[in-house]
Design an enzyme around this catalytic site. Structure first.
Site, short mmCIF file in Angstrom:
data_model
loop_
_atom_site.label_atom_id
_atom_site.label_comp_id
_atom_site.label_asym_id
_atom_site.label_seq_id
_atom_site.Cartn_x
_atom_site.Cartn_y
_atom_site.Cartn_z
N THR A 192 0.21 -0.56 -0.59
CA THR A 192 -0.24 -0.27 0.16
C THR A 192 1.22 1.85 0.03
O THR A 192 1.55 1.22 0.88
CB THR A 192 -0.58 -0.11 1.01
N ARG A 220 -13.66 -8.55 -1.19
CA ARG A 220 -13.46 -6.91 0.10
C ARG A 220 -12.52 -5.70 -0.47
O ARG A 220 -11.81 -5.54 -1.34
CB ARG A 220 -12.14 -8.06 0.87
N VAL A 221 -13.58 -4.81 0.25
CA VAL A 221 -13.08 -3.19 0.33
C VAL A 221 -12.24 -3.25 1.53
O VAL A 221 -12.56 -3.32 2.50
CB VAL A 221 -13.99 -2.15 -0.20
N ASP A 223 -9.21 0.00 3.46
CA ASP A 223 -9.47 1.30 4.48
C ASP A 223 -9.67 2.03 3.23
O ASP A 223 -8.91 2.79 3.17
CB ASP A 223 -8.56 1.30 5.03
N THR A 243 -0.72 2.77 6.47
CA THR A 243 -0.70 1.38 6.34
C THR A 243 -1.43 0.28 7.16
O THR A 243 -0.71 0.43 8.40
CB THR A 243 0.56 0.65 5.33
N GLY A 244 -1.58 -1.19 6.33
CA GLY A 244 -1.72 -2.10 7.79
C GLY A 244 -3.11 -2.77 7.21
O GLY A 244 -3.44 -2.69 6.06
C1 SD4 Z 1 -6.17 -2.69 3.03
N1 SD4 Z 1 -4.27 -1.46 4.25
O1 SD4 Z 1 -6.51 -2.73 2.06
C2 SD4 Z 1 -4.99 -1.94 2.77
C3 SD4 Z 1 -3.54 -2.90 3.29
C4 SD4 Z 1 -1.99 -2.44 3.75
O2 SD4 Z 1 0.61 -3.13 3.64
O3 SD4 Z 1 -1.70 -1.18 4.09
N2 SD4 Z 1 -1.27 -3.51 3.68
O4 SD4 Z 1 -5.98 -3.54 4.04
#
Ligand code: SD4
Length: 328
Positions: A192, A220-221, A223, A243-244
């Site tokens: 991300t 799935r969607v 954030d 991110t996360g």
């Molecule tokens: C998500 N926040 O779709 C994103 C994934 C992500 O490093 O940040 N990955 O949940």
């Protein structure tokens, strides 16, 4: 010397940061510079864009968003298939429609009708291989809970449930389950980009582009396309990018929280730590990170469950990496 332009981005995506900064330095607006930076990430595949994390069906999709901190306009696309240019599609939604978010096949059709290249297969040899390995491993880990999924993946049904049972019995189980879940969110691949640009005029914009969670349930969607969650900006105050584990983060709108805390006088560091700890208090196994930057260019990162680096580029300083404050 001038403070601007300034670029802040999740992860050490230094090339993307440089691209955004040069654009802003050449007089591009904050929005257009953010789009340049996130596009670079999609093109260079800093684990974002085509070839990124496949879903359960092996398909790669894109979620993206852009937000203008002066007008508070937002454009976003989610679960978009067959289009490589996520962030450009988001900008088209913002500039040429009265909507905020388009999803799925129709987001792709819109993008093509507005001139973006496609349809394009977003999978790559790497994403297919990743997916094949996952299937060989009985589709584990996965995102199901308390249910036997209708779509079988060989012994996937029973093993999916077995995994849940084991985690409560074995001492090491819970930790392993968390480890497995965190793998979906780029512990080993940072899929991300979330970026903020302050342009020469002091205007601020943010953008996000992601393939979401690896082996997610189709549909799935995360954030990524949610304003206030993966990013948020108010040019009078500052910006935030995240991110996360988006499934968790989108319940808290951490970036909205950060900007509002800064509005009330908090420094970026305290605002970032506060937003992350609000999540961690409820979800102790949560994996995620944010950066915060105020309109004066003061920045900080906060993280939980992993070590997170974010990048900064300013007129005085070439792209540099910063480490987050670990929220305990
Ligand atoms: C998500 N926040 O779709 C994103 C994934 C992500 O490093 O940040 N990955 O949940």
């Amino acid at each position: 010397s001038s403070l601007y332009p300034l670029v802040v981005s999740t992860w050490p995506f230094l090339e993307a940061v440089e691209r955004a900064w040069s654009a802003a330095n050449n007089g591009y607006s904050a929005v257009d510079s953010v789009v340049e930076g996130c596009s670079a990430c999609e093109e260079l595949r800093c684990d974002v864009g085509p070839g990124g994390s496949p879903d359960e069906n092996g398909e790669t999709t894109i979620d993206a968003m852009v937000m203008d901190g002066v007008t508070m306009e937002v454009g976003a696309v989610a679960a978009m298939r067959y289009i490589k240019d996520g962030i450009k599609a988001a900008r088209l939604v913002m500039r040429h429609t009265g909507h905020t978010l388009l999803v799925g096949e129709k987001a792709s059709a819109f993008s093509i009708s507005m001139g973006l290249p496609g349809p394009t297969d977003l999978s790559s040899p790497e994403s297919i291989e990743k997916w094949n390995k996952w299937k060989e491993n009985n589709c584990q880990p996965n995102f199901w809970k308390n249910v036997v999924p209708a779509n079988s993946c060989g012994p996937y049904h029973s093993n999916g449930l077995l995994l849940a049972a084991e985690t409560t019995c074995l001492g090491d189980g819970p930790r392993r389950a968390v480890e497995l879940r965190s793998n979906h969110f780029g512990l080993h691949s940072h899929d991300t980009i979330s970026m903020a640009v302050i342009d020469k005029f002091g205007h601020i914009a943010v953008g996000t582009s992601t393939n979401g969670a690896t082996f997610k349930i189709p549909g799935r969607v995360g954030d990524g396309p949610i304003a206030g969650s993966s990013a948020y900006v108010d040019s009078d105050i500052g910006a935030c990018g995240a991110t996360g584990d988006g499934d968790i983060m989108m319940r808290f709108l951490p970036c909205y929280q950060v900007v509002e805390s800064m509005r009330l006088g908090m420094m970026p560091k305290d605002a970032a730590k506060d937003a992350i700890s609000r999540i961690a208090r409820k979800f102790p196994d949560f994996v995620g990170a944010i950066f915060a930057v105020n309109k004066n260019g003061t920045h900080a990162g906060a993280c939980h469950g992993w070590t997170f680096q974010y990048s900064v580029r300013s007129p005085e300083m070439h792209s540099a990496k910063y480490i987050c404050f670990v929220v305990g």
